[in-house]
Design an enzyme around this catalytic site. Structure first.
Site, PDB file in Angstrom:
ATOM      1  N   GLU B  70       5.485   1.429  -1.383  1.00 58.04           N
ATOM      2  CA  GLU B  70       6.160   2.420  -0.406  1.00 58.04           C
ATOM      3  C   GLU B  70       6.586   3.808  -1.123  1.00 58.04           C
ATOM      4  O   GLU B  70       6.350   4.856  -0.463  1.00 58.04           O
ATOM      5  CB  GLU B  70       7.385   1.533   0.269  1.00 58.04           C
ATOM      6  CG  GLU B  70       7.035   0.572   1.179  1.00 58.04           C
ATOM      7  CD  GLU B  70       6.407  -0.618   0.705  1.00 58.04           C
ATOM      8  OE1 GLU B  70       6.556  -1.048  -0.699  1.00 58.04           O
ATOM      9  OE2 GLU B  70       5.528  -1.411   1.430  1.00 58.04           O
ATOM     10  N   HIS B 137      12.687  -8.442   8.410  1.00 56.49           N
ATOM     11  CA  HIS B 137      11.521  -8.179   9.572  1.00 56.49           C
ATOM     12  C   HIS B 137      12.118  -7.714  10.936  1.00 56.49           C
ATOM     13  O   HIS B 137      11.418  -7.617  11.944  1.00 56.49           O
ATOM     14  CB  HIS B 137      10.390  -8.924   9.615  1.00 56.49           C
ATOM     15  CG  HIS B 137       9.457  -9.101   8.490  1.00 56.49           C
ATOM     16  ND1 HIS B 137       9.922 -10.020   7.560  1.00 56.49           N
ATOM     17  CD2 HIS B 137       8.221  -8.754   8.151  1.00 56.49           C
ATOM     18  CE1 HIS B 137       9.005  -9.873   6.440  1.00 56.49           C
ATOM     19  NE2 HIS B 137       8.010  -9.347   6.951  1.00 56.49           N
TER      20      HIS B 137
END
Ligand SMILES: Cc1ncc(C[n+]2csc(CCOP(=O)(O)OP(=O)(O)O)c2C)c(N)n1
Ligand SMILES: [Mg+2]
Lengths: 415, 334
Positions: B70, B137
């Site tokens: 990321e 999530h």
């Protein structure tokens, strides 16, 4: 050192190393007079790295300095006054007092990206710069530096690995000066040669004597041209030594005396002067001329810097956001036909189709196109893989497209 | 839904997800400086298929599959933006954005202020709970970034806004974080006009007019708030519902105008309570509308815990129409 450059190139390298050292000497004086706002870092003894590597770049290429790369900034065309004013937090400095030291850049003209303090962060950023240059057809190379300590950060690995997967035209100079603040390199990395890190990413590396400016330059030049030619990123480990403490406040008593003495005897400027003299490229008169030129320049630059005002307090509130075209006209500088990256020419064909792949909600369902790697992968596919077969081919791994490092990072090593 | 498309349209009704896909497609079609970069965005078309078909149309150079890195995605996009490109970064789940926290808050956000370097880039990804995604999530990490000068933060609730705001984000010269509530992806449909349009960043919208109190919300909770408002109306309480749409910069004017009219304010967000946007709104009202308030500012938010996994726990954790209804009723009667 072996003679391989033009006289002017030899003298340029000398000039910039001397300028680098003189600029820093002058800043030490300013620091002692309390004219420098924050800390002051030194690249004493490492000038050959900054100067030699940056000198290998073309004007259109990009660089992003770390704190000990003032030499690279000077080579790229930054004026000494800007470096002085940055350290003095003056209103006429490139960041107008909003940041200090080498934390400034120039996107339009000099192609310099400003560093931030967080070590390693520049590596993915310069990877992106390299990818953008390639995408726009500019044939540019991006270069940045990292310390032995900075090479332990996570973002170093993320960045270099990504650059390698992308084959980005990117050159990373790893300045191994044996210390990261008070931490010796052996506590940082359990490797004799930090260049070996390149093997993990399948990229080439070089090991260079960081106190030999000609070796630094010619290795960097080779790396830059290889990167430009599409061979992917290259790592250069420059072996040297941090002669001063981490910054002015640090007497570096943790450094063994013998170590310091060893490296002080190998001062890059003194070594280079010896070489230039023996090759009859520089005599006492040339040397004096260069010294006088630098002294005159820096006296002027310092005066300008000292006369610059401090920023007005309210200036603190401005400039958080770009307000649009009136603030920055952002335009990509295309040097290839846009048609190459717009449909229909940008469209890619499926390498094979997989019946039923992704036939869930929102997908195209049966015979969804599959692509693999880049287009080269198609050649390495097993026979019949191009057809919509009943089963996807068992072995789909393409040949490695990234050139692997030669065994022993020192294939091209110059020690 | 009232006010969903903010105006006349003769377009078609699409899902929230489709609206996002259309925005990316149209922006990439319009401007070759726009590229997409992220994990599994190319061949696979994104974990939620938001980028399906983009690779086929725009090719490898513009739809860039990355390693699971990321910080490298954000860093590289930042570098590209310095060269005049306008990258869209996809975080596979927005939870992973914090892996690049340093790149976003220190590199991307500060560049314009410090050295006059605009970073026209978008970071987008699926966020939010209610789908039993569990603690890693389901995140709503918007407030980490609302606290970062230099960023813009968008969290839309309708297909119309999602498309128009994403297009505006791509065209903006600043780094914009764009949160896509995954509960809305396929559950919410709405009209989008046929042609090109944008929705201005930094402007809230009144979704429902009312007089007794103002309910301020955004993203999935906007729909839940509207549901509660309908139930309140049955009892004669007319709530005005504001959809913030952009969290940074916050549209103070719309908030103040409404509260000056209703004199009461309830903030609903799916983000956890402490440090949520409700606290900021409370401060603004205290500073600028203290005399107009006829009741305490109230909050209906998630609990101050990680997002739990079991449906029974998650339901308890999240706000819902019932909780909003009772808080609003209490406030209206105050
Ligand atoms: C991510 C991060 N952690 C800590 C620091 C604080 N810090 C600044 S310089 C430095 C040492 C760096 O050593 P090295 O990378 O070898 O560079 P050198 O100082 O030797 O040039 C440290 C720990 C930082 N700037 N960034
Ligand atoms: Mg070091």
């Amino acid at each position: 050192m072996k003679k391989e450059l033009t006289r002017q190139q030899y003298l340029d390298l000398y000039y910039y190393m001397r300028l680098n050292r003189s600029v820093e000497d002058m800043m030490v004086k300013l620091f002692r007079q309390n004219k420098i706002v924050g800390g002051l870092y030194s690249s004493l003894g490492q000038e050959a790295i900054s100067v030699g590597t940056a000198y290998a770049l073309e004007k259109k290429d990009w660089l992003a300095p770390m704190i000990r790369n003032i030499g690279a900034l000077l080579v790229k065309g930054v004026r000494p006054r800007d470096i002085f004013m940055q350290h003095m937090a003056k209103y006429d400095s490139p960041t107008k007092g909003k940041d200090g030291t080498s934390h400034f850049g120039d996107l339009d003209d000099l192609h310099i990206v400003s560093p931030i303090s967080m070590l390693g962060d520049l590596i993915p950023v310069m990877t992106g710069v390299a990818m953008a240059g390639r995408y726009l057809g500019q044939k540019t190379v991006a270069m940045t530096w990292i310390g032995d300590g900075g090479s332990s950060t996570g973002v170093f690995h993320e960045g270099l690995n990504f650059a390698a997967t992308q084959k980005a035209p990117f050159v990373l100079i790893l300045e191994n000066n044996l210390w990261a603040y008070s931490t010796p390199v052996r506590k940082q990395v359990p490797l004799a040669n930090l260049a070996d890190r390149a093997k993990a990413y399948g990229i080439d590396s070089y090991i260079v004597d960081g106190n030999n400016v000609v070796a630094m330059y010619s290795t960097a030049k080779e790396a830059v041209e290889r990167a430009r030619a599409g061979e992917g990123p290259i790592l250069i480990e420059a072996k040297s030594f941090r002669r001063m403490g981490h910054a002015q406040h640090d007497p570096a008593e943790y450094v063994p005396k013998e170590m310091r003495a060893y490296w002080e005897a190998r001062d890059p400027i003194a070594l280079y002067e010896k070489f230039l003299t023996s090759e009859k490229l520089l005599d006492a008169r040339d040397k004096k001329e260069i010294e006088e030129k630098i002294n005159a320049l820096l006296a002027k630059e310092r005066e300008f810097a000292e006369n610059s005002p401090m920023p007005p307090p309210e200036f603190a509130e401005t400039g958080v956001y770009c307000t649009g075209d009136d603030c920055h006209k952002i335009r990509a500088k295309w040097e290839r036909p846009i048609a190459e990256v717009t449909p229909p020419r940008s469209s890619v064909e499926a390498v094979w189709t997989v019946p039923g792949f992704g036939s869930g909600e929102g997908s195209r369902g049966a015979n969804a196109p599959m692509h693999f790697g880049d287009t080269q992968a198609a050649e390495t596919l097993p026979a019949g893989a191009g057809k919509p077969a009943g089963k996807p081919p068992a072995k789909v791994t393409p040949q490695k497209t990234v050139k692997t490092a030669p065994t022993g990072a020192s294939r091209k090593a110059r020690r | 839904m009232p006010g969903t498309n903010g105006g006349a349209s003769n377009g078609t009704s699409v899902t929230f997800l489709e609206a996002i896909k259309q925005a990316m497609f149209e922006e990439m079609e319009r401007d070759p400086a726009v590229v997409l970069i992220g994990e599994d965005v190319g061949v696979y078309g994104g974990a939620f298929k938001t980028s399906e078909g983009l690779l086929e149309r725009f090719g490898w150079e513009r739809v860039i599959d990355t390693p699971i890195s990321e910080s490298a995605i954000i860093g590289a996009a930042c570098g590209m933006s310095y060269c005049g490109l306008r990258p869209i970064c996809e975080m596979q789940f927005i939870d992973f954005i914090v892996c690049a926290f340093n790149q976003i808050t220190n590199f991307v956000a500060k560049g314009h202020y410090l050295w006059n370097a605009p970073a026209p880039m978008v970071v987008r990804g699926p966020s939010g709970g209610g789908v039993h995604g569990g603690p890693f999530h389901s995140a709503n990490p918007e407030m980490y970034f609302v606290h970062t000068p230099g960023l813009k933060v968008i969290y839309p609730s309708t297909p119309y806004d999602a498309k128009g705001l994403l297009k505006a984000a791509v065209r903006d010269n600043n780094p914009v974080l764009f949160f896509e509530h995954k509960f809305l992806y396929r559950r919410i449909k709405g009209e989008v006009p046929a042609g090109d349009y944008t929705v201005p960043i930094g402007k809230a919208v009144v979704r429902r007019e009312g007089i007794h109190l103002t309910i301020i919300s955004y993203a999935a909770m906007m729909h839940t708030s509207l549901e509660a408002a309908e139930a309140l109306a049955q009892e004669g309480i007319e709530a005005e519902v504001i959809d913030l749409r952009t969290l940074l910069p916050l549209d103070e004017e719309t908030i103040l105008n409404s509260v000056k009219k209703t004199n009461k304010c309830l903030v609903v967000h799916e983000d956890t309570k402490t440090g949520g946007i409700a606290g900021e709104i409370a401060a603004i009202l205290c500073e600028k509308a203290f005399g107009d308030l006829d009741g305490p500012l109230m909050r209906v938010t998630s609990l101050d815990t990680p997002v739990p996994y079991a449906p029974s726990l998650e339901e308890y954790f999240l706000p819902n129409a019932k909780k909003i209804f009772s808080a609003a009723k209490e406030l209206a009667r105050y």
